[in-house]
Design an enzyme around this catalytic site. Structure first.
Site, PDB file in Angstrom:
ATOM      1  N   HIS A   1       0.649   4.308  -2.703  1.00 49.55           N
ATOM      2  CA  HIS A   1       0.382   5.686  -2.295  1.00 49.55           C
ATOM      3  C   HIS A   1       1.551   6.609  -2.637  1.00 49.55           C
ATOM      4  CE1 HIS A   1      -3.338   5.486   0.430  1.00 49.55           C
ATOM      5  NE2 HIS A   1      -3.294   4.371  -0.271  1.00 49.55           N
TER       6      HIS A   1
ATOM      7  N   GLY B   1       4.517  10.719  -8.422  1.00 48.62           N
ATOM      8  CA  GLY B   1       5.340   9.649  -8.978  1.00 48.62           C
ATOM      9  C   GLY B   1       6.063   8.857  -7.898  1.00 48.62           C
TER      10      GLY B   1
ATOM     11  N   ASP C   1      -3.224 -14.348  -2.657  1.00 44.15           N
ATOM     12  CA  ASP C   1      -3.916 -15.391  -3.406  1.00 44.15           C
ATOM     13  C   ASP C   1      -5.058 -14.750  -4.185  1.00 44.15           C
ATOM     14  OD1 ASP C   1      -5.881 -14.870  -1.478  1.00 44.15           O
ATOM     15  OD2 ASP C   1      -5.359 -16.643  -0.275  1.00 44.15           O
TER      16      ASP C   1
ATOM     17  N   ASN D   1      -3.583   9.019   4.184  1.00 45.32           N
ATOM     18  CA  ASN D   1      -2.328   8.318   4.471  1.00 45.32           C
ATOM     19  C   ASN D   1      -2.085   8.043   5.956  1.00 45.32           C
ATOM     20  OD1 ASN D   1      -1.487   8.050   1.813  1.00 45.32           O
ATOM     21  ND2 ASN D   1      -0.387  10.007   1.810  1.00 45.32           N
TER      22      ASN D   1
ATOM     23  N   HIS E   1      -5.495  -5.937  -2.869  1.00 47.65           N
ATOM     24  CA  HIS E   1      -6.324  -6.040  -1.674  1.00 47.65           C
ATOM     25  C   HIS E   1      -6.503  -7.487  -1.227  1.00 47.65           C
ATOM     26  CE1 HIS E   1      -8.401  -1.812  -1.961  1.00 47.65           C
ATOM     27  NE2 HIS E   1      -7.150  -1.761  -1.550  1.00 47.65           N
TER      28      HIS E   1
ATOM     29  N   THR F   1      -8.099 -14.444   3.872  1.00 48.31           N
ATOM     30  CA  THR F   1      -6.672 -14.779   4.013  1.00 48.31           C
ATOM     31  C   THR F   1      -5.864 -13.495   3.928  1.00 48.31           C
ATOM     32  OG1 THR F   1      -6.526 -15.222   1.627  1.00 48.31           O
ATOM     33  CG2 THR F   1      -6.941 -17.101   3.077  1.00 48.31           C
TER      34      THR F   1
ATOM     35  N   ARG G   1       0.829  -1.213   0.000  1.00 48.46           N
ATOM     36  CA  ARG G   1       0.000   0.000   0.000  1.00 48.46           C
ATOM     37  C   ARG G   1       0.859   1.256   0.000  1.00 48.46           C
ATOM     38  NH1 ARG G   1      -3.267   2.632   4.458  1.00 48.46           N
ATOM     39  NH2 ARG G   1      -4.929   3.766   3.378  1.00 48.46           N
TER      40      ARG G   1
ATOM     41  N   ASP H   1     -10.276 -10.027   2.604  1.00 51.55           N
ATOM     42  CA  ASP H   1     -10.738 -11.385   2.333  1.00 51.55           C
ATOM     43  C   ASP H   1     -10.369 -12.275   3.520  1.00 51.55           C
ATOM     44  OD1 ASP H   1      -8.059 -12.281   2.047  1.00 51.55           O
ATOM     45  OD2 ASP H   1      -8.095 -12.083  -0.125  1.00 51.55           O
TER      46      ASP H   1
END
Length: 318
Positions: A70, A76, A246, A98, A195, A241, A66, A239
């Site tokens: 960000h 850039g 995955d 942030n 994600h 996991t 992440r 999710d």
């Protein structure tokens, strides 16, 4: 935790990586072998810092991925997200978007060791990109090599974070947003698959509950409501996991159990549903498209030469 001794021993000497038929050797002034002569242990030092952190806390994998995203989408890929605010300037890291970023100490640890081994050589921007790469692999994802040679930016302002996508964007808006930065819809869906790692805070999805979003499966809506019952900072895994790279994220979208509106919209829209279905059933395809999109993202508006610097401390402009 994946054992990296043999894998990295082989990968370290790789000069090129073939992705969808294209050879990534040099691009935008970057090179796979950028530190081969000036800091040959750079990959090892950064990998060790990431591995040590993940052994202590596996949730740092999501944090590092992440952080890279960000960083790249604001001015850039230049390490600007690492810079601390001062009395005269509020930096990117103190933007509401942030405040939940984590893992700065991992970048600091890698930088400290790099400065001992090869001072003034490895940029903070490269450390962020390489740390994200290693985090993905250590979370059971694919290993992808990246071109290096980014220089660190000298600007970090809170107002620039307006360039980060909102979790309330729909599929069409996301396609336009990413398209403006040179990404295809396929790139966007693959990057959204990041994600597969991590969590979202209630504050980023509670509006879906207030509006009784029809795209949320009933029992999952109850799960989200239960999460939010403890406050805006309560966390919901994307999710089942959260620390493993995955395809469960895409399977969740098929079940209408996407946490963010911007997640679930990928399945609800005909323009992107096919990609969600493909990735849910084909992990190899997702891995390939994700690493290709990450390599592409890592080259967004990179600084070269006099456009940037090599910070001695990632939190402070030289």
């Amino acid at each position: 935790m994946v054992s990296l001794n043999l894998v990295f021993g082989v990968i370290f000497v790789m000069k090129y990586m073939i992705v969808n038929g294209w050879i990534y050797g040099m691009a935008n002034g970057l090179s796979m072998n950028y530190y081969l002569m000036t800091c040959p242990t750079a990959d090892i030092i950064i990998r060790n810092a990431v591995q040590t952190a993940l052994q202590s806390d596996p949730t740092f994998a999501a944090a590092l991925v992440r952080m890279h995203f960000h960083d790249c989408f604001v001015q850039g890929c230049d390490g600007s997200v690492l810079i601390d605010s001062t009395k005269s300037n509020t930096a990117e890291k103190d933007s509401p978007a942030n405040l939940s970023l984590r893992g700065y100490e991992i970048i600091d640890a890698a930088k400290e060791e790099l400065e001992k081994q090869c001072p003034g050589v490895v940029s903070c921007a490269d450390i962020v990109a390489m740390a994200a790469r290693d985090a993905v692999f250590l979370a059971s994802g694919p290993f992808y090599e990246i071109p290096k040679g980014r220089r660190d930016g000298t600007r970090s302002k809170i107002e620039d974070t307006i360039n980060l996508p909102s979790p309330t964007l729909n599929s069409s808006q996301l396609i336009t947003f990413f398209g403006n930065r040179g990404f295809t819809a396929q790139d966007m869906v693959a990057l959204s698959g990041g994600h597969t790692l991590g969590v979202a805070k209630c504050s980023s999805f509670k509006s879906r509950l207030d509006a009784a979003d029809p795209t949320i499966e009933t029992s999952f809506a109850k799960t989200l409501s239960k999460t939010c019952a403890t406050g805006d900072d309560a966390e919901q895994p994307f999710d089942s996991t959260r620390n493993t790279f995955d395809t469960d994220y895409f399977s969740a979208l098929q079940r209408r159990a996407g946490v963010l509106f911007s997640d679930q919209t990928l399945f609800e829209s005909a323009a992107t549903r096919g990609l969600v279905n493909k990735y849910a059933f084909n992990r190899a395809l997702f891995n390939m498209d994700f690493q290709r999109a990450m390599i592409k993202m890592g080259q967004l508006d990179v600084k070269e030469g006099s456009e940037g610097e090599i910070r001695s401390n990632c939190r402070i402009i030289n």
